[in-house]
Design an enzyme around this catalytic site. Structure first.
Site, PDB file in Angstrom:
ATOM      1  N   ARG A 156      -0.124  -8.677  13.184  1.00 32.12           N
ATOM      2  CA  ARG A 156      -0.728  -7.826  12.489  1.00 32.12           C
ATOM      3  C   ARG A 156      -1.547  -8.506  11.276  1.00 32.12           C
ATOM      4  O   ARG A 156      -2.626  -7.633  11.143  1.00 32.12           O
ATOM      5  CB  ARG A 156       0.485  -6.690  12.092  1.00 32.12           C
ATOM      6  N   ARG A 181      11.977  -6.201   4.619  1.00 25.23           N
ATOM      7  CA  ARG A 181      11.502  -4.862   4.406  1.00 25.23           C
ATOM      8  C   ARG A 181      12.446  -3.898   5.127  1.00 25.23           C
ATOM      9  O   ARG A 181      12.917  -4.078   6.273  1.00 25.23           O
ATOM     10  CB  ARG A 181      10.373  -4.305   5.048  1.00 25.23           C
ATOM     11  N   ARG A 207      11.770  -1.687  10.892  1.00 21.63           N
ATOM     12  CA  ARG A 207      10.380  -1.426  11.908  1.00 21.63           C
ATOM     13  C   ARG A 207      10.489  -2.282  12.871  1.00 21.63           C
ATOM     14  O   ARG A 207      10.391  -3.405  12.721  1.00 21.63           O
ATOM     15  CB  ARG A 207       9.195  -1.060  11.062  1.00 21.63           C
ATOM     16  N   LYS A 256       0.852  -1.192  -0.190  1.00 24.06           N
ATOM     17  CA  LYS A 256       0.062  -0.146  -0.057  1.00 24.06           C
ATOM     18  C   LYS A 256       0.821   1.316   0.125  1.00 24.06           C
ATOM     19  O   LYS A 256       0.768   2.063  -0.764  1.00 24.06           O
ATOM     20  CB  LYS A 256      -0.822   0.001   1.282  1.00 24.06           C
ATOM     21  N   ARG A 278      -9.340   1.366   8.948  1.00 24.97           N
ATOM     22  CA  ARG A 278      -8.852  -0.004   9.173  1.00 24.97           C
ATOM     23  C   ARG A 278      -9.767  -0.624  10.014  1.00 24.97           C
ATOM     24  O   ARG A 278      -9.515  -1.778  10.149  1.00 24.97           O
ATOM     25  CB  ARG A 278      -7.460   0.312  10.378  1.00 24.97           C
TER      26      ARG A 278
HETATM   27  P1  AMP Z   1       1.132   0.980   9.304  1.00 27.15           P
HETATM   28  O1  AMP Z   1       2.348   1.716   8.828  1.00 27.15           O
HETATM   29  O2  AMP Z   1       0.081   1.310   8.289  1.00 27.15           O
HETATM   30  O3  AMP Z   1       1.470  -0.483   8.863  1.00 27.15           O
HETATM   31  O4  AMP Z   1       0.826   0.844  10.680  1.00 27.15           O
HETATM   32  C1  AMP Z   1       1.473   0.702  11.572  1.00 27.15           C
HETATM   33  C2  AMP Z   1       0.711   0.733  13.021  1.00 27.15           C
HETATM   34  O5  AMP Z   1       0.228   1.743  13.143  1.00 27.15           O
HETATM   35  C3  AMP Z   1      -0.431  -0.421  12.981  1.00 27.15           C
HETATM   36  O6  AMP Z   1      -0.046  -1.584  13.058  1.00 27.15           O
HETATM   37  C4  AMP Z   1      -1.375   0.119  13.925  1.00 27.15           C
HETATM   38  O7  AMP Z   1      -0.910  -0.120  15.326  1.00 27.15           O
HETATM   39  C5  AMP Z   1      -1.151   1.654  13.849  1.00 27.15           C
HETATM   40  N1  AMP Z   1      -2.091   2.256  12.777  1.00 27.15           N
HETATM   41  C6  AMP Z   1      -1.935   2.979  11.582  1.00 27.15           C
HETATM   42  N2  AMP Z   1      -3.149   3.118  11.116  1.00 27.15           N
HETATM   43  C7  AMP Z   1      -4.020   2.844  11.895  1.00 27.15           C
HETATM   44  C8  AMP Z   1      -5.528   2.916  11.693  1.00 27.15           C
HETATM   45  N3  AMP Z   1      -6.007   3.440  10.877  1.00 27.15           N
HETATM   46  N4  AMP Z   1      -6.092   2.364  12.832  1.00 27.15           N
HETATM   47  C9  AMP Z   1      -5.624   1.925  13.909  1.00 27.15           C
HETATM   48  N5  AMP Z   1      -4.319   1.636  14.022  1.00 27.15           N
HETATM   49  C10 AMP Z   1      -3.423   2.106  12.985  1.00 27.15           C
END
Ligand code: AMP
Length: 210
Positions: free
Chosen positions: A167, A123, A156, A13, A88
């Site tokens: 996740r 990654r 990360r 994404k 999400r």
């Molecule tokens: P990402 O970088 O999109 O993989 O997000 C990393 C982490 O941020 C996720 O595992 C969640 O803990 C938090 N996070 C990001 N976006 C959201 C969202 N829309 N709702 C809830 N948690 C989020």
């Protein structure tokens, strides 16, 4: 274009959002990146979010809604936006709808779980600008250095294998139901992951044109 990108963590994404954002000249908005910046800066939102992110859990919906409302009110979002990683959950999507946040399409990038697990182990993420690379399929020109800003690349914390599995479970339980949510509204498009970043970008363009 007002586009939501759906898909498991590591589906691509962020990578696709950055490419399309440059192509269409609209911002790509990643709640994950906003939250990681908040943690780095030690803001109240960052302090609240850190434990959730580190353990692979979702940050509470009200925190996310606040972030996204504030970000979409910025002038650069007037022409359109690409939402990467938000909504999400169904409550987030409902709250966005209730606030009149428009979307043209929700496009889901479909990738098998075992591909995700392999991908996440390679990654690397820029500590400065959040651009992501992969040590085999999308390596930086210079090892450990971001092609875009020269920042240092790192792993990360939530890309650790046990956290990736958590996740993925969260994705299937909380986020995947959004496909039905947007399908009911006639707004769902799906694209199968293709080998190669450019092939997937082409499939997304194609899906959005038809
Ligand atoms: P990402 O970088 O999109 O993989 O997000 C990393 C982490 O941020 C996720 O595992 C969640 O803990 C938090 N996070 C990001 N976006 C959201 C969202 N829309 N709702 C809830 N948690 C989020």
């Amino acid at each position: 274009m007002k586009l939501i990108l759906l898909g498991a963590p590591g589906a691509g994404k962020g990578t696709q959002a950055e490419i399309l954002s440059r192509e269409w000249n609209i911002p790509s908005i990643s709640t994950g990146n906003i939250l990681r910046a908040a943690i780095k800066n030690g803001t109240p939102v960052g302090l609240q979010a850190k434990a959730y992110i580190d353990s692979g859990k979702l940050v509470p919906d009200d925190v996310i809604i606040g972030i996204i409302e504030e970000r979409l009110a910025q002038p650069d979002c007037a022409k359109g936006y690409i939402l990467d990683g938000v909504p999400r959950t169904i409550p987030q999507a409902e709250a966005m709808e209730a606030k009149g946040i428009d979307v043209d399409w929700a496009l889901s990038i479909e990738v098998e779980d075992d591909v995700i697990i392999e991908r996440m182990s390679g990654r690397r993420t820029c500590k400065n600008c959040s651009q992501t690379f992969h040590i085999v399929s999308n390596p930086p020109k210079v090892e450990g250095v971001c092609d875009f800003c020269g920042g240092e690349l790192g792993i990360r914390k939530d890309d650790a294998p046990e956290t990736v599995r958590e996740r993925l479970a969260v994705y299937h339980r909380e986020t995947e139901p959004l496909k039905a949510f947007y399908a009911e509204r006639g707004k769902l498009k799906t694209v199968e992951n293709r080998p190669g970043i450019e092939a997937t970008t082409a499939a997304i363009r194609e899906a959005l044109e038809h």
